[in-house]
Enzyme design. Structure first.
Site, mmCIF file in Angstrom:
data_model
loop_
_atom_site.group_PDB
_atom_site.id
_atom_site.type_symbol
_atom_site.label_atom_id
_atom_site.label_comp_id
_atom_site.label_asym_id
_atom_site.label_seq_id
_atom_site.Cartn_x
_atom_site.Cartn_y
_atom_site.Cartn_z
ATOM 1 N N ASN A 180 5.317 -5.475 -8.452
ATOM 2 C CA ASN A 180 5.847 -4.853 -9.690
ATOM 3 C C ASN A 180 6.617 -3.650 -9.479
ATOM 4 O OD1 ASN A 180 5.776 -4.466 -12.622
ATOM 5 N ND2 ASN A 180 3.287 -4.347 -12.770
ATOM 6 N N PHE A 181 7.234 -3.148 -10.672
ATOM 7 C CA PHE A 181 7.745 -1.898 -10.634
ATOM 8 C C PHE A 181 8.821 -1.916 -9.939
ATOM 9 C CE2 PHE A 181 3.226 -0.759 -11.294
ATOM 10 C CZ PHE A 181 3.401 -0.557 -12.982
ATOM 11 N N LEU A 182 9.694 -2.931 -9.686
ATOM 12 C CA LEU A 182 11.139 -3.076 -9.123
ATOM 13 C C LEU A 182 12.105 -2.165 -9.985
ATOM 14 C CD1 LEU A 182 13.318 -3.771 -7.205
ATOM 15 C CD2 LEU A 182 13.315 -6.180 -8.515
ATOM 16 N N THR A 216 6.035 -11.111 -12.128
ATOM 17 C CA THR A 216 6.684 -11.709 -13.357
ATOM 18 C C THR A 216 8.006 -10.988 -13.597
ATOM 19 O OG1 THR A 216 5.280 -10.005 -14.743
ATOM 20 C CG2 THR A 216 4.384 -12.098 -14.606
ATOM 21 N N LEU A 432 0.824 -6.218 -14.781
ATOM 22 C CA LEU A 432 0.953 -5.017 -15.573
ATOM 23 C C LEU A 432 2.349 -4.816 -15.853
ATOM 24 C CD1 LEU A 432 -1.655 -2.887 -13.717
ATOM 25 C CD2 LEU A 432 -1.996 -4.090 -16.040
HETATM 26 S S1 MYA Z 1 10.213 -7.324 -12.788
HETATM 27 C C1 MYA Z 1 10.905 -5.926 -13.461
HETATM 28 C C2 MYA Z 1 12.316 -5.751 -13.006
HETATM 29 N N1 MYA Z 1 12.937 -4.229 -13.188
HETATM 30 C C3 MYA Z 1 13.664 -4.019 -14.257
HETATM 31 O O1 MYA Z 1 14.203 -4.986 -15.224
HETATM 32 C C4 MYA Z 1 14.149 -2.701 -14.553
HETATM 33 C C5 MYA Z 1 15.602 -2.415 -15.191
HETATM 34 N N2 MYA Z 1 16.306 -3.132 -14.015
HETATM 35 C C6 MYA Z 1 16.643 -2.625 -12.906
HETATM 36 O O2 MYA Z 1 16.089 -1.663 -12.159
HETATM 37 C C7 MYA Z 1 17.791 -3.688 -11.910
HETATM 38 O O3 MYA Z 1 18.465 -4.451 -12.731
HETATM 39 C C8 MYA Z 1 16.821 -4.548 -10.742
HETATM 40 C C9 MYA Z 1 17.754 -5.278 -10.013
HETATM 41 C C10 MYA Z 1 16.230 -3.603 -9.956
HETATM 42 C C11 MYA Z 1 15.818 -5.288 -11.570
HETATM 43 N N3 MYA Z 1 13.047 -9.709 -10.003
HETATM 44 O O4 MYA Z 1 20.430 -4.878 -6.650
HETATM 45 P P1 MYA Z 1 21.300 -6.166 -7.239
HETATM 46 C C12 MYA Z 1 17.898 -10.320 -8.387
HETATM 47 C C13 MYA Z 1 13.709 -10.473 -8.823
HETATM 48 O O5 MYA Z 1 22.488 -6.208 -7.170
HETATM 49 P P2 MYA Z 1 20.533 -4.933 -9.697
HETATM 50 C C14 MYA Z 1 9.385 -6.654 -11.450
HETATM 51 O O6 MYA Z 1 9.277 -5.475 -11.184
HETATM 52 C C15 MYA Z 1 19.211 -11.188 -8.969
HETATM 53 O O7 MYA Z 1 18.951 -12.350 -9.174
HETATM 54 N N4 MYA Z 1 14.945 -10.439 -8.365
HETATM 55 O O8 MYA Z 1 20.851 -6.029 -9.087
HETATM 56 C C16 MYA Z 1 8.944 -7.816 -10.532
HETATM 57 C C17 MYA Z 1 20.054 -10.939 -7.582
HETATM 58 O O9 MYA Z 1 19.836 -12.092 -6.825
HETATM 59 P P3 MYA Z 1 20.589 -13.505 -6.785
HETATM 60 C C18 MYA Z 1 15.587 -10.010 -9.089
HETATM 61 O O10 MYA Z 1 20.523 -5.263 -11.220
HETATM 62 C C19 MYA Z 1 9.955 -7.988 -9.248
HETATM 63 C C20 MYA Z 1 19.934 -9.817 -7.118
HETATM 64 O O11 MYA Z 1 18.569 -9.216 -7.559
HETATM 65 C C21 MYA Z 1 15.255 -9.295 -10.583
HETATM 66 O O12 MYA Z 1 21.166 -3.507 -9.168
HETATM 67 C C22 MYA Z 1 9.578 -9.078 -8.262
HETATM 68 C C23 MYA Z 1 20.778 -8.763 -7.493
HETATM 69 O O13 MYA Z 1 20.561 -7.656 -7.049
HETATM 70 C C24 MYA Z 1 13.945 -9.170 -10.927
HETATM 71 N N5 MYA Z 1 13.364 -8.548 -11.751
HETATM 72 O O14 MYA Z 1 19.023 -4.471 -9.542
HETATM 73 C C25 MYA Z 1 10.576 -9.046 -7.018
HETATM 74 N N6 MYA Z 1 16.472 -8.735 -11.123
HETATM 75 O O15 MYA Z 1 22.125 -13.445 -6.369
HETATM 76 C C26 MYA Z 1 10.410 -10.327 -6.156
HETATM 77 C C27 MYA Z 1 17.572 -9.084 -10.607
HETATM 78 O O16 MYA Z 1 19.932 -14.543 -5.881
HETATM 79 C C28 MYA Z 1 9.081 -10.136 -5.573
HETATM 80 N N7 MYA Z 1 17.195 -9.756 -9.399
HETATM 81 O O17 MYA Z 1 20.385 -14.118 -8.296
HETATM 82 C C29 MYA Z 1 9.262 -11.335 -4.525
HETATM 83 C C30 MYA Z 1 7.715 -11.340 -3.624
HETATM 84 C C31 MYA Z 1 8.038 -10.289 -2.667
HETATM 85 C C32 MYA Z 1 6.744 -10.192 -1.712
HETATM 86 C C33 MYA Z 1 6.640 -11.456 -0.759
HETATM 87 C C34 MYA Z 1 5.300 -11.237 -0.116
HETATM 88 C C35 MYA Z 1 4.855 -12.547 0.862
#
Ligand code: MYA
Length: 432
Positions: A180-182, A216, A432
């Site tokens: 969460n909180f990405l 999510t 959350l």
């Molecule tokens: S969901 C809430 C996400 N946060 C926000 O929406 C806040 C406002 N937005 C931002 O801060 C940025 O736009 C974020 C993206 C940080 C979201 N989940 O760096 P980039 C992919 C997963 O150039 P930016 C939450 O917190 C996108 O498809 N991936 O982009 C759950 C593309 O990849 P691809 C996402 O806009 C998080 C790449 O990132 C998301 O500067 C779960 C682009 O990167 C997203 N919400 O930064 C995370 N948004 O080319 C996954 C964009 O492939 C966890 N992208 O399409 C996975 C499990 C990990 C643990 C595993 C353990 C075994």
């Protein structure tokens, strides 16, 4: 009399850049645009996500693939020991939320850069107390609270977190990370920082011998296990309309709208009261028994219930029904507090929202139980009560005058495949 559920039009923020908009009988331009965008995104390339052990779009509907982990765990000695490389101006930091200064830095980053609606009218404003609660459940790892700083100024510019959770998928309980909180600072967007952060949190989760995760997002990624919708119940319709969260429905006046959403001053269910520490064992039994029926749900023990569900002021509220005759705990409802900043409004700066969390009805009818939840939320001065269409929520949403949002929330599992996409009512999990 207008159809109750269509008395207002609701904007909302889901867990990503999604505006939720109720639009009477017409299909709104926004929702059409979203549908087009979503169908296009099925064909879109995901340079990062295509490399990850997640369900891929091309495999949708292929029931020959087994349910369970997509890849086996690797020996711990083969997990990369050093952090991933960041672009050279940045460095990793581990965020200790117990430190007032650190917690404040995270709070400021999220307050200014976290999730907004598409029209940039509202932004989630998680409180510091909420962040501490969300990130310090039983067995949490400090190393999973990850920040990125600018090397020169030490300014915190990005964040991602994980917390451990036992999640049951069908008959199998799996220890997972809830991610969460990405968040990446607005000025550093679209530089591919997010994939590095996701890889780094994955590495640190692997170091604890954990290989699955749940998360999510409002965006469509490969591949949702389920897609839900938010519903909104106005508690303070005048403010919601004034700040542009809702619009007056067709043929509705302000005074009719206020009357429509009016609630009794007091709850009606005999034995309805706030949850107390001595209720933890009974609530755990009630909840475990209830959550059994869903395809994906948390596997809560008493420590989890104590952490996640004992009331914490301005963070989480929980109520239960204790039978006045038998003193048995028969029903339960809870909601968490997540305000949003109102951007650029002269009169108001904060929208106070309650989010439905875990609810169980065995004796009190759902509608009566959740109406009592609305009454206590109103007493506590919330402006709106939000709920997803998960679990049995559909049995009370329309009747209690919730209006549908148009924003969707997608649920994902990392390195775990389900054979079929789930209906939202098969989900027993609220993140959350
Ligand atoms: S969901 C809430 C996400 N946060 C926000 O929406 C806040 C406002 N937005 C931002 O801060 C940025 O736009 C974020 C993206 C940080 C979201 N989940 O760096 P980039 C992919 C997963 O150039 P930016 C939450 O917190 C996108 O498809 N991936 O982009 C759950 C593309 O990849 P691809 C996402 O806009 C998080 C790449 O990132 C998301 O500067 C779960 C682009 O990167 C997203 N919400 O930064 C995370 N948004 O080319 C996954 C964009 O492939 C966890 N992208 O399409 C996975 C499990 C990990 C643990 C595993 C353990 C075994």
């Amino acid at each position: 009399m207008a159809d109750d559920s269509k008395a207002t039009e609701n904007h909302s923020i889901t867990s990503d850049n999604n505006l939720s908009l109720e639009s009477g009988n017409e299909v709104s331009i926004d929702s059409l645009a979203r549908q087009v965008q979503e169908s296009l995104s099925l064909a879109k390339k995901h340079k990062f996500w295509e490399t990850q052990p997640v369900g891929q779009f091309k495999d949708l509907g292929d029931t020959s693939l087994a349910e369970g982990p997509i890849e086996p765990p690797t020996p711990l000695s083969e997990v990369k020991q050093e952090p991933y490389n960041l672009p050279s101006p940045y460095e990793w930091t581990t965020c200790d939320l117990d430190s007032e200064d650190m917690c404040n830095e995270v709070y400021v980053l999220l307050t200014n850069n976290y999730v907004e609606d598409d029209e940039n009218m509202f932004r989630f404003n998680y409180s510091k107390e909420f962040l501490r609660w969300a990130l310090h459940p039983p067995g949490y790892y400090k190393s999973w609270h990850i920040g990125v700083r600018v090397k020169t100024s030490k300014k915190l510019v990005a964040f991602i977190t994980g917390v451990p959770a036992k999640i049951r998928a069908r008959d199998t309980v799996v220890v997972m990370a809830e991610i969460n909180f990405l968040c990446v600072h607005k000025k550093l967007r679209s530089k591919r920082l997010a994939p590095v952060m996701i890889k780094e949190v994955t590495r640190r989760v692997h170091l604890e011998n954990i290989w699955q995760a749940a998360y999510t997002a409002g965006v469509v990624l490969p591949t949702p296990i389920s897609t839900c919708q938010y519903w909104h119940r106005s508690l303070n319709p005048k403010k919601l309309i004034d700040v542009g969260f809702s619009r007056l429905g067709p043929r509705m006046t302000m005074s009719r709208t206020i009357k429509l959403y009016k609630l009794p001053d007091q709850t009606v269910t005999p034995g309805f009261r706030k949850m107390e520490p001595h209720d933890v064992p009974a609530v755990t039994r009630l909840l475990r028994n209830y959550l059994k029926q869903f395809a994906v749900a948390p596997d809560f023990d008493e420590n989890d219930v104590e952490h996640w569900l004992l009331p914490k002021e301005d963070v989480v509220d929980s109520y239960l029904v204790e039978s006045p005759e038998t003193h048995e705990i028969t029903d339960f409802c809870s909601f968490y507090t997540l305000p949003s900043s109102i951007l650029g409004n002269q009169n108001y700066s904060t929208l106070k929202a309650a989010y439905s969390y875990y609810n169980v009805s065995t004796k009190t009818p759902w509608i009566q139980l959740m109406n009592d939840a609305l009454i206590v939320a109103k007493q506590k001065d919330f402006d709106v009560f939000n709920a997803l269409d998960v679990m049995h929520n559909e049995t009370f949403l329309k009747e209690l005058k919730f209006g549908p949002g148009d924003g969707k929330l997608h649920y994902y599992l990392y390195n775990y495949r389900l054979k079929h996409v789930l209906r939202s009512s098969e989900l027993g999990l609220v993140l959350l």
